[in-house]
Enzyme design. Structure first.
Site, mmCIF file in Angstrom:
data_model
loop_
_atom_site.group_PDB
_atom_site.id
_atom_site.type_symbol
_atom_site.label_atom_id
_atom_site.label_comp_id
_atom_site.label_asym_id
_atom_site.label_seq_id
_atom_site.Cartn_x
_atom_site.Cartn_y
_atom_site.Cartn_z
ATOM 1 N N GLY A 47 0.852 -1.184 0.000
ATOM 2 C CA GLY A 47 0.000 0.000 0.000
ATOM 3 C C GLY A 47 0.884 1.228 0.000
ATOM 4 O O GLY A 47 2.082 1.157 0.300
ATOM 5 N N GLN A 52 3.097 10.161 1.458
ATOM 6 C CA GLN A 52 4.385 9.455 1.557
ATOM 7 C C GLN A 52 5.330 9.811 0.401
ATOM 8 O O GLN A 52 6.530 9.590 0.514
ATOM 9 C CB GLN A 52 4.177 7.948 1.582
ATOM 10 N N CYS A 100 5.807 0.097 7.671
ATOM 11 C CA CYS A 100 5.510 1.323 6.963
ATOM 12 C C CYS A 100 6.716 1.731 6.123
ATOM 13 O O CYS A 100 7.848 1.713 6.618
ATOM 14 C CB CYS A 100 5.166 2.435 7.958
ATOM 15 N N LEU A 101 6.465 2.092 4.891
ATOM 16 C CA LEU A 101 7.567 2.503 4.008
ATOM 17 C C LEU A 101 8.263 3.747 4.545
ATOM 18 O O LEU A 101 9.420 4.003 4.209
ATOM 19 C CB LEU A 101 7.037 2.766 2.592
ATOM 20 N N HIS A 142 -4.515 1.547 7.348
ATOM 21 C CA HIS A 142 -3.151 2.081 7.473
ATOM 22 C C HIS A 142 -2.959 3.261 6.528
ATOM 23 O O HIS A 142 -2.419 4.302 6.911
ATOM 24 C CB HIS A 142 -2.145 0.956 7.154
ATOM 25 N N GLU A 143 -3.443 3.103 5.274
ATOM 26 C CA GLU A 143 -3.240 4.176 4.290
ATOM 27 C C GLU A 143 -4.127 5.379 4.589
ATOM 28 O O GLU A 143 -3.684 6.520 4.456
ATOM 29 C CB GLU A 143 -3.526 3.664 2.877
ATOM 30 N N HIS A 146 -2.599 7.629 7.005
ATOM 31 C CA HIS A 146 -1.595 8.532 6.411
ATOM 32 C C HIS A 146 -2.254 9.817 5.908
ATOM 33 O O HIS A 146 -1.660 10.887 6.001
ATOM 34 C CB HIS A 146 -0.871 7.859 5.230
HETATM 35 O O1 LIG Z 1 3.846 2.489 4.428
HETATM 36 C C1 LIG Z 1 2.811 2.116 3.880
HETATM 37 O O2 LIG Z 1 1.759 2.762 3.928
HETATM 38 C C2 LIG Z 1 2.799 0.825 3.148
HETATM 39 C C3 LIG Z 1 2.916 -0.360 4.050
HETATM 40 C C4 LIG Z 1 1.513 -0.904 4.047
HETATM 41 C C5 LIG Z 1 1.151 -1.895 5.091
HETATM 42 C C6 LIG Z 1 -0.115 -1.812 5.649
HETATM 43 C C7 LIG Z 1 -0.542 -2.710 6.594
HETATM 44 C C8 LIG Z 1 0.267 -3.746 6.995
HETATM 45 C C9 LIG Z 1 1.539 -3.844 6.440
HETATM 46 C C10 LIG Z 1 1.987 -2.918 5.483
HETATM 47 C C11 LIG Z 1 4.036 -1.178 3.367
HETATM 48 O O3 LIG Z 1 3.493 -2.082 2.490
HETATM 49 S S1 LIG Z 1 5.239 -1.834 4.453
HETATM 50 C C12 LIG Z 1 5.893 -3.262 3.676
HETATM 51 C C13 LIG Z 1 5.128 -4.518 4.040
HETATM 52 C C14 LIG Z 1 4.650 -5.360 3.063
HETATM 53 C C15 LIG Z 1 3.952 -6.510 3.421
HETATM 54 C C16 LIG Z 1 3.702 -6.797 4.771
HETATM 55 C C17 LIG Z 1 4.177 -5.932 5.745
HETATM 56 C C18 LIG Z 1 4.894 -4.782 5.384
HETATM 57 ZN ZN LIG Z 2 2.704 3.539 6.123
#
Ligand SMILES: O=C(O)C[C@@H](Cc1ccccc1)[C@H](O)SCc1ccccc1
Ligand SMILES: [Zn+2]
Length: 157
Positions: A47, A52, A100-101, A142-143, A146
């Protein structure tokens, strides 16, 4: 299409509310959507939200796919949501890992609503209402955080 720099957690833009998109036909908006998708894929994310990539706009992309932490996560076509609104979310929650990225290297369990109903505009400007559950519901929450200047680390107990 460009891969855009990703704002780190200390950037002010990640701590302020983003503005609604008013003109989806603006070529700059359509290019931003393409760049967000390219950036998301290059970062191996599931996501991404416009703030971001330093764009203070209410745009998110959810792109669930199986991954080491969520091996049974659904593989979905990335969905672009413009001006997303969570219309309803279940009181029932489930706890799962998040990252989170903008916060590299940090992972933490977090409780999120298990189900939600979202209304949003597609990149072509059509209004859609859709229900989500599980990992995809988690990504959307989560998004959307943000877009309101909230990082997942602020929700961790
Ligand atoms: O920073 C972001 O918004 C993207 C996150 C999204 C995310 C939301 C909920 C749970 C995990 C991640 C990125 O994708 S972080 C990379 C990642 C990918 C798969 C699983 C966990 C983390
Ligand atoms: Zn994030």
């Amino acid at each position: 299409t460009r891969i855009l720099p990703i704002a780190a957690a200390d950037e002010p833009i990640l701590h302020q509310p983003a503005r609604a998109v008013t003109d989806l036909s603006d070529p700059a908006i359509q290019r931003l959507l393409d760049d967000m998708l390219a950036t998301l894929q290059a970062a191996n994310g599931v996501g991404i939200a416009a703030p971001q990539v330093f764009a203070p706009l209410r745009i998110i992309i959810a792109a669930s796919r199986p991954n080491p932490r969520y091996p049974d996560a659904p593989l979905m076509e990335p969905v672009v949501m413009v001006n997303p609104q969570i219309l309803w979310q279940s009181a029932e929650t489930c706890t799962g890992w998040e990252g989170c990225l903008s916060v590299p290297g940090l992972r933490s369990p977090l409780a999120r609503s298990a189900r939600l109903r979202v209304r949003y505009l597609t990149r072509r400007g059509d209004s859609v209402e859709a229900d989500y559950e599980g990992f995809i519901a988690r990504i959307i929450q989560h998004e959307c955080d943000h877009l309101d200047g909230i990082l997942f680390v602020e929700r961790v107990e």
